[in-house]
Design an enzyme around this catalytic site. Structure first.
Site, PDB file in Angstrom:
ATOM      1  CB  VAL A 120      44.411  52.998  37.653  1.00 34.10           C
ATOM      2  CG1 VAL A 120      44.353  53.974  36.485  1.00 34.10           C
ATOM      3  CG2 VAL A 120      45.236  51.767  37.269  1.00 34.10           C
ATOM      4  CE  LYS A 177      46.096  44.854  28.963  1.00 30.85           C
ATOM      5  NZ  LYS A 177      47.274  44.433  29.726  1.00 30.85           N
ATOM      6  CD  GLU A 226      45.471  41.827  40.616  1.00 33.93           C
ATOM      7  OE1 GLU A 226      45.052  41.805  41.784  1.00 33.93           O
ATOM      8  OE2 GLU A 226      45.771  42.864  40.008  1.00 33.93           O
ATOM      9  N   GLY A 254      54.409  42.107  43.260  1.00 37.06           N
ATOM     10  CA  GLY A 254      53.183  42.894  43.095  1.00 37.06           C
ATOM     11  C   GLY A 254      52.717  42.997  41.659  1.00 37.06           C
TER      12      GLY A 254
HETATM   13  N1  HSE Z   1      47.803  42.631  34.798  1.00 39.04           N
HETATM   14  C1  HSE Z   1      48.102  43.443  33.675  1.00 39.04           C
HETATM   15  C2  HSE Z   1      49.521  43.160  33.186  1.00 39.04           C
HETATM   16  C3  HSE Z   1      47.943  44.908  34.056  1.00 39.04           C
HETATM   17  O1  HSE Z   1      50.248  42.425  33.873  1.00 39.04           O
HETATM   18  O2  HSE Z   1      49.897  43.604  32.123  1.00 39.04           O
HETATM   19  C4  HSE Z   1      47.615  45.800  32.936  1.00 39.04           C
HETATM   20  O3  HSE Z   1      46.473  45.398  32.237  1.00 39.04           O
END
Ligand code: HSE
Length: 430
Positions: A26, A215, A200, A197
Site C-alpha cells: 500500500v 472493519k 497471506e 496472492g
Molecule cells: N486481507 C484483506 C482482504 C485485505 O482480503 O480483504 C484488506 O483488508
C-alpha cells in the site's frame, strides 16, 4: 515506547511535505499514485505542493525510484517541521500506534490504512488529533478503495443509521466463491487464494474473521457514535464450513457469505457480529463474488444503499489513502471533525440475544427417531423449512428455523436433538 515529540508548528504557506511509514504494497502504491496523478492531486489539495520527503522502513529498496528517501528513525519525521502529513501503512499495532500518536502530538496529520490500529486505538488517536488540531483519517481501513467512511459520516449524516452490514473481506469471499462455483473444498480454495496472492501465508486474520471484525468495529463506531472493540464482537470465520453446508445452501437457493454486521437495537444498544451466513440469491450481496467487497448501509431517510468494489489491492487502497491526503491538505487550519464516544461494555448486546433465522445441519445416528424430532420441531417452529439435497448422508437433517432469539433457538435444538448440530449459521435477508 517513548518518543520525543514537540508540536513542530507545521508551516503550510510554502511546503506540505509528506512521509510514508511502511513501504509495502500500500505504501508504495501511495507513492506511485501521487506521482501518477500529481497535478490534479496537488490542485485538489489546495496546497502549493505535496512533496514526498521520507519513507520510513527498515528495509532498503535498491532500484526503487524513491529508495533514496528511506530513513530508519521516526524521529527524523517528528522533528521536521516541513512534514505536515504522515501516511501510516505499516500495519499492525506496534510500533504503528506509538508512531502515529507521536506524529499527531507533533502537530502532523496522519492518514492510515491500518484497520487493526483504528479498531483498537481509534478513539485515543481521534482524541489526540482533536487535542492537537490535526486530522486523523482512515478511509482506506475499510473496503480498500471503496468510498464508505466518508459517505457514512458525511453524505448520510442526515440519517439515523439502523444497520451497516457487508462482505468486508476479499480473501474469504474469493474462497467462498470457489467453494460454491467450483465445488472446491475449503483447503483447496484457500490454497488457490494463497497462490493468487490474496491470502497471506498465515491466513488466520482473514479466514477466522478477525480482519472483517476490525472493519465492522470501525463502521459501527462511525454509524452509531461509540467506539466498539474487536473483543466486543462475536467473530466466527469460515474455516469450519463444510462442503455439505455449501450443498445444502445451494439446494435451498442461498449463498454463504462472511458478513460483518452492526444493527441498532430498539433499546439503543447495538448488535455486532462477524459470521458466515446464508443469504438468499435474491439479495444483491449474495451475488458479490470473488475478491469484491460490498457494504450495505440502511438509514431512516435513504433506505438501503450499497457500496461495491475492490476492497484490497495496491492502487485501489492507495486511491483511498491519497484522497485522505488531499483532505488533510484542504483542512490544515481547521481540522475535519471526525470522532466518536469512548467504548462502553454495555453498548454491544450479547450475540445470544440476537433475533435471527437460522440454518441448522445435524447428522443423527441411524437409530435416532428423525421423524419424531422433526414433528417436535415443527410444533415448536411452525415455519421450519427442511432443506433436501442430493447425496445427503443417511441421518443428515438440514433445515431453516424462522426468526427466533438465538439462545431460544439453541435451547429448542438441544431439546429435540440428542446430538450436537454440525453447523449452525444465521440466515440474513436484506
Ligand atoms: N486481507 C484483506 C482482504 C485485505 O482480503 O480483504 C484488506 O483488508
Amino acid at each position: 515506547m517513548q518518543l520525543k515529540h514537540e508540536n513542530t508548528n507545521v508551516r503550510t504557506d510554502t511546503h506540505m511535505d509528506l512521509a510514508i511509514m511502511g513501504y509495502g504494497v500500500v505504501g508504495s502504491g501511495v507513492a506511485q499514485l501521487l506521482h501518477q496523478n500529481y497535478e490534479s492531486i496537488v490542485a485538489r489539495s489546495m496546497q502549493p505542493s505535496l512533496r514526498l520527503k521520507y519513507i520510513l522502513d527498515l528495509r532498503a529498496f535498491p532500484g526503487d525510484p524513491y529508495g533514496h528517501l528511506v530513513i530508519r528513525d521516526v524521529q527524523t519525521i517528528l522533528e521536521d517541521p516541513e512534514v505536515g502529513i504522515v501516511v501510516e501503512t505499516m500495519g499492525g499495532l506496534h510500533p504503528a500506534f506509538a508512531f502515529v500518536l507521536a506524529c499527531l502530538e507533533a502537530g502532523k496529520s496522519v492518514v492510515t490504512s491500518n484497520k487493526e490500529l483504528v479498531a483498537a486505538k481509534g478513539y485515543e488517536l481521534l482524541e489526540a488529533a482533536r487535542a492537537h488540531n490535526v486530522n486523523f483519517l482512515f478511509e482506506a481501513s475499510v473496503g480498500g478503495g471503496i468510498p464508505i467512511l466518508r459517505p457514512l459520516s458525511q453524505c448520510l449524516a442526515a440519517n439515523k443509521i439502523t444497520e451497516v452490514a457487508g462482505i468486508l473481506n476479499g480473501t474469504t469471499n474469493f474462497i467462498l466463491t470457489r467453494m460454491f462455483e467450483d465445488d472446491m473444498p475449503f483447503p483447496a480454495a484457500l490454497r488457490l487464494a494463497q497462490e493468487n496472492g490474496y491470502a497471506e501465508k498465515d491466513p488466520t486474520a482473514d479466514i477466522e474473521g478477525h480482519d472483517a471484525c476490525r472493519k465492522i468495529c470501525i463502521l459501527a463506531a462511525l454509524a452509531f457514535g461509540r467506539h466498539v472493540y474487536p473483543e466486543q464482537v462475536r467473530t466466527e470465520g469460515i474455516s469450519s464450513l463444510r462442503a455439505e453446508d455449501v450443498a445444502c445452501a445451494s439446494a435451498g437457493g442461498f449463498a454463504i457469505k462472511l458478513l460483518g454486521r452492526a444493527v441498532r437495537l430498539p433499546d439503543g444498544r447495538i448488535s455486532a457480529t462477524v459470521a458466515p451466513a446464508l443469504v438468499p440469491h435474491s439479495c444483491l450481496l449474495a451475488n458479490v463474488s470473488d475478491v469484491y467487497n460490498a457494504i450495505l448501509v440502511r438509514g431512516d431517510a435513504i433506505g438501503d444503499v450499497i457500496f461495491y468494489g475492490r476492497g484490497a489491492g495496491k492502487l485501489p487502497t492507495a486511491s483511498a489513502v491519497v484522497a485522505d491526503i488531499i483532505d488533510c491538505g484542504k483542512h490544515v487550519q481547521h481540522r475535519k471533525f471526525f470522532g466518536w464516544d469512548p467504548a462502553d461494555p454495555a453498548f454491544v448486546a450479547p450475540a445470544e440475544e440476537d433475533v435471527s433465522a437460522f440454518y441448522i445441519r445435524t447428522v443423527c445416528a441411524l437409530a435416532f427417531d428423525l421423524e419424531a424430532a422433526k414433528a417436535a420441531l415443527l410444533r415448536q417452529f411452525p415455519g421450519v423449512r427442511w432443506l433436501e439435497r442430493p447425496g445427503a448422508a443417511p441421518g443428515e437433517l438440514a433445515f431453516l428455523l424462522p426468526p427466533a432469539v438465538e439462545s431460544e433457538a439453541r435451547a429448542a435444538l438441544a431439546e429435540n436433538f440428542d446430538v450436537q448440530p454440525e453447523t449452525v449459521l444465521r440466515v440474513i435477508e436484506f
